[in-house]
Design a protein around this motif. Structure first.
Motif, mmCIF file in Angstrom:
data_model
loop_
_atom_site.group_PDB
_atom_site.id
_atom_site.type_symbol
_atom_site.label_atom_id
_atom_site.label_comp_id
_atom_site.label_asym_id
_atom_site.label_seq_id
_atom_site.Cartn_x
_atom_site.Cartn_y
_atom_site.Cartn_z
ATOM 1 N N ILE A 148 52.136 43.604 70.923
ATOM 2 C CA ILE A 148 52.613 42.446 71.666
ATOM 3 C C ILE A 148 54.040 42.070 71.278
ATOM 4 O O ILE A 148 54.724 41.361 72.004
ATOM 5 C CB ILE A 148 51.647 41.246 71.459
ATOM 6 C CG1 ILE A 148 51.794 40.212 72.574
ATOM 7 C CG2 ILE A 148 51.832 40.632 70.084
ATOM 8 C CD1 ILE A 148 51.276 40.669 73.908
ATOM 9 N N TYR A 149 54.518 42.582 70.144
ATOM 10 C CA TYR A 149 55.869 42.273 69.689
ATOM 11 C C TYR A 149 56.925 43.176 70.326
ATOM 12 O O TYR A 149 58.106 42.855 70.319
ATOM 13 C CB TYR A 149 55.957 42.386 68.158
ATOM 14 C CG TYR A 149 54.916 41.567 67.460
ATOM 15 C CD1 TYR A 149 55.021 40.181 67.410
ATOM 16 C CD2 TYR A 149 53.810 42.162 66.876
ATOM 17 C CE1 TYR A 149 54.049 39.420 66.796
ATOM 18 C CE2 TYR A 149 52.836 41.405 66.258
ATOM 19 C CZ TYR A 149 52.959 40.037 66.224
ATOM 20 O OH TYR A 149 51.998 39.279 65.617
ATOM 21 N N GLU A 150 56.502 44.318 70.836
ATOM 22 C CA GLU A 150 57.401 45.225 71.552
ATOM 23 C C GLU A 150 56.514 46.105 72.415
ATOM 24 O O GLU A 150 55.934 47.082 71.956
ATOM 25 C CB GLU A 150 58.242 46.069 70.584
ATOM 26 C CG GLU A 150 59.326 46.851 71.300
ATOM 27 C CD GLU A 150 60.145 47.708 70.366
ATOM 28 O OE1 GLU A 150 61.076 48.361 70.841
ATOM 29 O OE2 GLU A 150 59.838 47.745 69.149
ATOM 30 N N ILE A 151 56.411 45.764 73.678
ATOM 31 C CA ILE A 151 55.273 46.217 74.481
ATOM 32 C C ILE A 151 55.272 47.705 74.806
ATOM 33 O O ILE A 151 54.237 48.229 75.210
ATOM 34 C CB ILE A 151 55.163 45.402 75.783
ATOM 35 C CG1 ILE A 151 56.401 45.585 76.655
ATOM 36 C CG2 ILE A 151 54.902 43.938 75.468
ATOM 37 C CD1 ILE A 151 56.276 44.915 78.021
ATOM 38 N N TYR A 152 56.396 48.392 74.619
ATOM 39 C CA TYR A 152 56.436 49.797 75.023
ATOM 40 C C TYR A 152 56.318 50.778 73.865
ATOM 41 O O TYR A 152 56.617 51.957 74.021
ATOM 42 C CB TYR A 152 57.725 50.070 75.807
ATOM 43 C CG TYR A 152 57.802 49.271 77.095
ATOM 44 C CD1 TYR A 152 56.749 49.299 78.008
ATOM 45 C CD2 TYR A 152 58.906 48.486 77.382
ATOM 46 C CE1 TYR A 152 56.796 48.554 79.175
ATOM 47 C CE2 TYR A 152 58.967 47.743 78.558
ATOM 48 C CZ TYR A 152 57.910 47.781 79.458
ATOM 49 O OH TYR A 152 57.968 47.047 80.619
ATOM 50 N N VAL A 153 55.908 50.305 72.706
ATOM 51 C CA VAL A 153 55.760 51.198 71.561
ATOM 52 C C VAL A 153 54.351 51.092 70.992
ATOM 53 O O VAL A 153 53.553 50.261 71.419
ATOM 54 C CB VAL A 153 56.805 50.905 70.468
ATOM 55 C CG1 VAL A 153 58.210 51.145 70.974
ATOM 56 C CG2 VAL A 153 56.650 49.476 69.944
ATOM 57 N N ASP A 154 54.081 51.918 70.008
ATOM 58 C CA ASP A 154 52.729 52.019 69.472
ATOM 59 C C ASP A 154 52.446 50.987 68.390
ATOM 60 O O ASP A 154 53.358 50.337 67.877
ATOM 61 C CB ASP A 154 52.508 53.421 68.902
ATOM 62 C CG ASP A 154 52.548 54.486 69.984
ATOM 63 O OD1 ASP A 154 52.236 54.160 71.148
ATOM 64 O OD2 ASP A 154 52.901 55.636 69.660
ATOM 65 N N VAL A 155 51.179 50.874 68.049
ATOM 66 C CA VAL A 155 50.746 49.981 66.978
ATOM 67 C C VAL A 155 50.478 50.799 65.729
ATOM 68 O O VAL A 155 50.299 52.022 65.784
ATOM 69 C CB VAL A 155 49.481 49.190 67.362
ATOM 70 C CG1 VAL A 155 49.743 48.308 68.558
ATOM 71 C CG2 VAL A 155 48.317 50.141 67.636
ATOM 72 N N CYS A 156 50.443 50.113 64.607
ATOM 73 C CA CYS A 156 50.102 50.766 63.338
ATOM 74 C C CYS A 156 48.604 51.036 63.320
ATOM 75 O O CYS A 156 47.800 50.135 63.565
ATOM 76 C CB CYS A 156 50.498 49.868 62.166
ATOM 77 S SG CYS A 156 50.068 50.544 60.557
ATOM 78 N N LEU A 157 48.246 52.263 63.025
ATOM 79 C CA LEU A 157 46.837 52.642 63.016
ATOM 80 C C LEU A 157 46.296 52.860 61.616
ATOM 81 O O LEU A 157 45.247 53.455 61.436
ATOM 82 C CB LEU A 157 46.644 53.925 63.844
ATOM 83 C CG LEU A 157 47.008 53.793 65.327
ATOM 84 C CD1 LEU A 157 46.816 55.130 66.028
ATOM 85 C CD2 LEU A 157 46.177 52.711 65.998
ATOM 86 N N SER A 158 47.029 52.352 60.605
ATOM 87 C CA SER A 158 46.558 52.527 59.234
ATOM 88 C C SER A 158 45.289 51.723 58.998
ATOM 89 O O SER A 158 44.993 50.755 59.694
ATOM 90 C CB SER A 158 47.628 52.080 58.242
ATOM 91 O OG SER A 158 47.711 50.672 58.217
ATOM 92 N N ALA A 159 44.551 52.115 57.991
ATOM 93 C CA ALA A 159 43.318 51.404 57.645
ATOM 94 C C ALA A 159 43.607 49.958 57.283
ATOM 95 O O ALA A 159 42.857 49.049 57.639
ATOM 96 C CB ALA A 159 42.615 52.113 56.492
ATOM 97 N N ALA A 160 44.728 49.734 56.578
ATOM 98 C CA ALA A 160 45.066 48.367 56.166
ATOM 99 C C ALA A 160 45.335 47.489 57.378
ATOM 100 O O ALA A 160 44.881 46.349 57.453
ATOM 101 C CB ALA A 160 46.291 48.392 55.247
ATOM 102 N N ALA A 161 46.077 48.018 58.339
ATOM 103 C CA ALA A 161 46.383 47.231 59.529
ATOM 104 C C ALA A 161 45.124 46.907 60.307
ATOM 105 O O ALA A 161 44.959 45.796 60.820
ATOM 106 C CB ALA A 161 47.374 47.984 60.416
ATOM 107 N N GLN A 162 44.214 47.862 60.416
ATOM 108 C CA GLN A 162 42.973 47.614 61.134
ATOM 109 C C GLN A 162 42.123 46.568 60.412
ATOM 110 O O GLN A 162 41.469 45.737 61.039
ATOM 111 C CB GLN A 162 42.207 48.923 61.301
ATOM 112 C CG GLN A 162 42.932 49.951 62.157
ATOM 113 C CD GLN A 162 43.346 49.403 63.505
ATOM 114 O OE1 GLN A 162 42.512 48.885 64.246
ATOM 115 N NE2 GLN A 162 44.619 49.495 63.821
ATOM 116 N N ALA A 163 42.133 46.607 59.078
ATOM 117 C CA ALA A 163 41.391 45.613 58.307
ATOM 118 C C ALA A 163 41.959 44.220 58.540
ATOM 119 O O ALA A 163 41.223 43.236 58.666
ATOM 120 C CB ALA A 163 41.435 45.961 56.820
#
Length: 484
Positions: free
Chosen positions: A291-306
């Motif tokens: 949502i902070y930059e709509i045309y790029v990917d999100v972090c998929l690390s375990a920490a980010a998901q947690a």
């Protein structure tokens, strides 16, 4: 790096990085003796490549009785004589997020961490190429800043501005050779409150012109809840993120000026849908985008998901609300930024050797630094309040240079809201909308008013210096130059 995260998917503001739970004992572990300014020079920064400029960091006490002290990191300009260029205070927002983790190590500082969380890499577009930079962790309770009085953790805009002013006065006493330099305040996000309110405080209290105050620059500035919230849902709709149903439903049923953080969803019991129903619909429609930059990917690390699951539970939100907490833009150029940089920043600042080098956490007791604080109880009234009157009644009547800039692919505090609230100021256009160029490419668009400049940054998200570093440096450098 500080971020705004809508508690009803874009309709309120909170920190988005998990903070370690802390009681009063965590708040008061630091000990600082003010009046005796020890040497705050950073003599050796662990993991850093060679650098030729000086850096300083440490605590400045702003309230002796409460032992309330703010932590700062001062980066001198990377020029032959740093006293020949301006001095800039940078503030990240949240409210309650760190300018050290965001500004210094993720956005406009001279370094950023490599993926190992231990090594620092050079930032070729650091703003210290054009200005001396102060990064301040404010208010107390954010990052390494603290108070020995637990009640201080309940705070708001007024005290935050006053503490920052008191910090500046003491800072200039500590570093007198920088005291008469042209001074600017810059920031982003909830600094849309911090920056103008600190500016107004300086104009009111600095009767002896201790601060050579010249101007302010704010990016993707949270300014007026009603206008910025409508700007957000309008941006989602016009950028094909949500359906007609959810957009018109939110526009019809939501009180956009009274929606604050930690409001749980209450579903309608009858057939008629409520604001929250349409908000949840919009969240599901957008999916897990950045949502902070709509045309790029999100972090998929375990920490980010947690972190995502943690805050989904705290907010009683649907777990598929837009934006992965800790998710930052994936750089598409040759730089080594990565979408999980928050993880590396936290790992770096939690090394005991780093805290010692920064003169932070001076007791040496275990202390976990986090990007955004969950112990600061920030005023919801202030968060939802408008700072448009501060511009109309104070700033636009002064001689300050003012620039509002906006990354044009941010969906949290998007360009649509910023253009809308600026239109309420009644300013006269001096130079109408036109492109500016960086390396022969359109860097964005600029409109000059009689009392303010508004600029967009093409392809930039919520954190302009991070997402479009070269364009951000160009824009800021031009603003603070005498010819801007």
């Amino acid at each position: 790096m500080e971020k705004l995260l809508w508690a009803i998917v874009g309709l309120s503001v909170i920190c988005s990085v998990t903070a370690v739970a802390a009681g009063d004992e965590d708040v008061i572990i630091h000990q600082v003796t003010d009046g005796k300014f020890t040497d705050h020079l950073i003599k050796e920064l662990p993991g850093a490549p060679p650098y030729s400029f000086d850096m300083h960091s440490g605590y400045i006490t702003v309230d002796e009785a409460h032992q309330r002290a703010l932590f700062y990191w001062f980066v001198e300009a990377d020029v032959e004589d740093p006293t020949t260029v301006p001095l800039t205070l940078w503030l990240n927002g949240g409210p309650g997020c760190s300018s050290v983790g965001g500004g210094t190590l993720s956005e406009l500082g001279p370094f950023y961490p490599d993926k190992d969380g231990k090594t620092l890499l050079k930032n070729p577009n650091s703003w210290n190429k054009v200005s001396n930079l102060i990064f301040l962790e404010s208010p107390a309770g954010v990052g390494f800043s603290y108070s020995n009085t637990s009640a201080d953790l309940t705070t708001g805009d007024e005290r935050t501005a006053l503490d920052s002013y008191l910090f500046l006065v003491k800072f200039l006493q500590l570093y007198p050779k920088f005291a008469k330099l042209p001074f600017y305040i810059a920031g982003e996000s909830y600094a849309g409150h911090y920056v103008p309110q600190l500016a107004a405080t300086i104009l009111k209290l600095d009767k002896d012109s201790v601060i050579n105050f010249k101007g302010i620059a704010v990016g993707n500035a949270w300014t007026d809840s009603s206008i910025d919230n409508f700007g957000a849902i309008f941006f989602w709709w016009t950028h094909a993120l949500i359906s007609d149903t959810s957009f018109y439903g939110m526009a019809k049923t939501c009180n956009l000026s009274a929606t604050g953080p930690l409001h749980s969803l209450h579903h309608s019991s009858g057939e008629e849908k409520t604001c929250d129903d349409f908000v949840e619909l919009a969240a599901n429609e957008m999916g897990n985008i950045n949502i902070y930059e709509i045309y790029v990917d999100v972090c998929l690390s375990a920490a980010a998901q947690a972190e995502t699951k943690h805050f989904a539970k705290q907010l009683n939100r649907h777990p598929k609300r837009p934006g992965s907490l800790g998710a930052l833009p994936l750089k598409t150029d040759d730089s080594k930024y990565d979408p999980c940089i928050d993880n590396e920043v936290e790992a770096y600042l939690n090394q005991p050797a780093v805290q010692k080098a920064l003169h932070a956490n001076t007791t040496g007791l275990p202390y976990i630094w986090t990007d955004c604080s969950n112990i600061v109880n920030y005023s919801e009234k202030d968060l939802l309040g408008s700072v448009i009157p501060v511009y109309k009644d104070v700033l636009l009547k002064s001689d300050l240079k003012i620039m509002i800039y906006s990354g044009d692919v941010d969906a949290i505090v998007p360009v649509t809201g910023s253009r809308a609230w600026i239109s309420t100021l009644g300013l006269n256009i001096v130079e109408d909308w036109k492109p500016y160029y960086v390396n022969n490419q359109v860097g964005g668009y600029v409109t000059k008013y009689d009392k303010m400049t508004f600029a967009t940054v093409r392809g930039a998200g919520h954190m302009v210096p991070y997402t479009q570093p070269e364009r951000g440096l160009y824009l800021f450098g031009n603003f603070i130059s005498e010819n801007a």
